[in-house]
Design a protein around this motif. Structure first.
Motif, short mmCIF file in Angstrom:
data_model
loop_
_atom_site.label_atom_id
_atom_site.label_comp_id
_atom_site.label_asym_id
_atom_site.label_seq_id
_atom_site.Cartn_x
_atom_site.Cartn_y
_atom_site.Cartn_z
N VAL A 92 0.87 -1.17 0.00
CA VAL A 92 0.00 0.00 0.00
C VAL A 92 0.92 1.23 0.00
N LEU A 93 0.76 2.09 -0.99
CA LEU A 93 1.45 3.37 -1.01
C LEU A 93 0.42 4.41 -0.59
N LEU A 94 0.58 4.92 0.62
CA LEU A 94 -0.37 5.85 1.21
C LEU A 94 0.16 7.27 1.05
N ILE A 95 -0.58 8.10 0.37
CA ILE A 95 -0.22 9.51 0.19
C ILE A 95 -1.24 10.30 0.98
N ALA A 96 -0.83 10.72 2.20
CA ALA A 96 -1.81 11.31 3.12
C ALA A 96 -1.11 12.05 4.25
N GLU A 97 -1.92 12.75 5.03
CA GLU A 97 -1.44 13.34 6.28
C GLU A 97 -1.19 12.21 7.28
N THR A 98 -0.56 12.54 8.38
CA THR A 98 -0.20 11.52 9.36
C THR A 98 -1.31 11.23 10.36
N ARG A 99 -2.36 12.01 10.36
CA ARG A 99 -3.41 11.80 11.37
C ARG A 99 -4.72 11.37 10.73
N ASP A 100 -5.43 10.57 11.47
CA ASP A 100 -6.74 10.10 11.05
C ASP A 100 -7.78 11.11 11.49
N GLY A 101 -8.83 11.23 10.69
CA GLY A 101 -9.88 12.17 11.05
C GLY A 101 -11.27 11.60 10.88
#
Length: 128
Positions: A92-101
């Motif tokens: 999985v290549l995740l392109i995202a911020e580090t926090r869940d919302g």
């Protein structure tokens, strides 16, 4: 790819680099799927080796709400990869911020699911 209102700049940059994904990540015999997420999961294309389908999927990513269900998105990707050939490398290549919302899944369950299915998760942090 995180596609909420805080990720607009990152999505624009991702749209400019589909050839990079094709050559460096997928290679000659690999395949990829494209998912975008805010509070909902959007499978833009299922697994394919077709560069044009991948590019069209990335180009189709639209910015959504202000929330970002990061854990739910990773779990969706893991569930998709679980059905793929176990003899191939699954990433999985995740392109995202580090926090869940706003995910229903907690981080521990997601990490455990990745480990149990021999799936590696690589993250590109877009936090500004």
């Amino acid at each position: 790819v995180q596609a909420n209102s805080r990720a607009e700049g990152a999505v624009d940059r991702v749209k400019k680099t589909p050839a990079l994904v094709q050559s460096l990540i997928i290679g000659e015999q690999g395949e990829a799927a494209v998912l975008a997420f805010d509070h909902r999961m959007q499978v833009k294309t299922d697994f394919t080796t077709d560069y044009n389908k991948l590019k069209a999927a990335v180009d189709d990513i639209k910015i959504g709400s202000s929330t970002s269900a990061l854990n739910d998105a990773v779990k969706t990707a893991i569930n998709m990869l679980r059905r793929r050939d176990k003899n191939r490398r699954r990433v999985v290549l995740l392109i995202a911020e580090t926090r869940d919302g706003g995910s229903e899944q907690n981080t521990r369950n997601v990490v455990q699911a990745a480990e149990m299915n021999n799936i590696q998760v690589y993250a590109v942090n877009i936090t500004q």
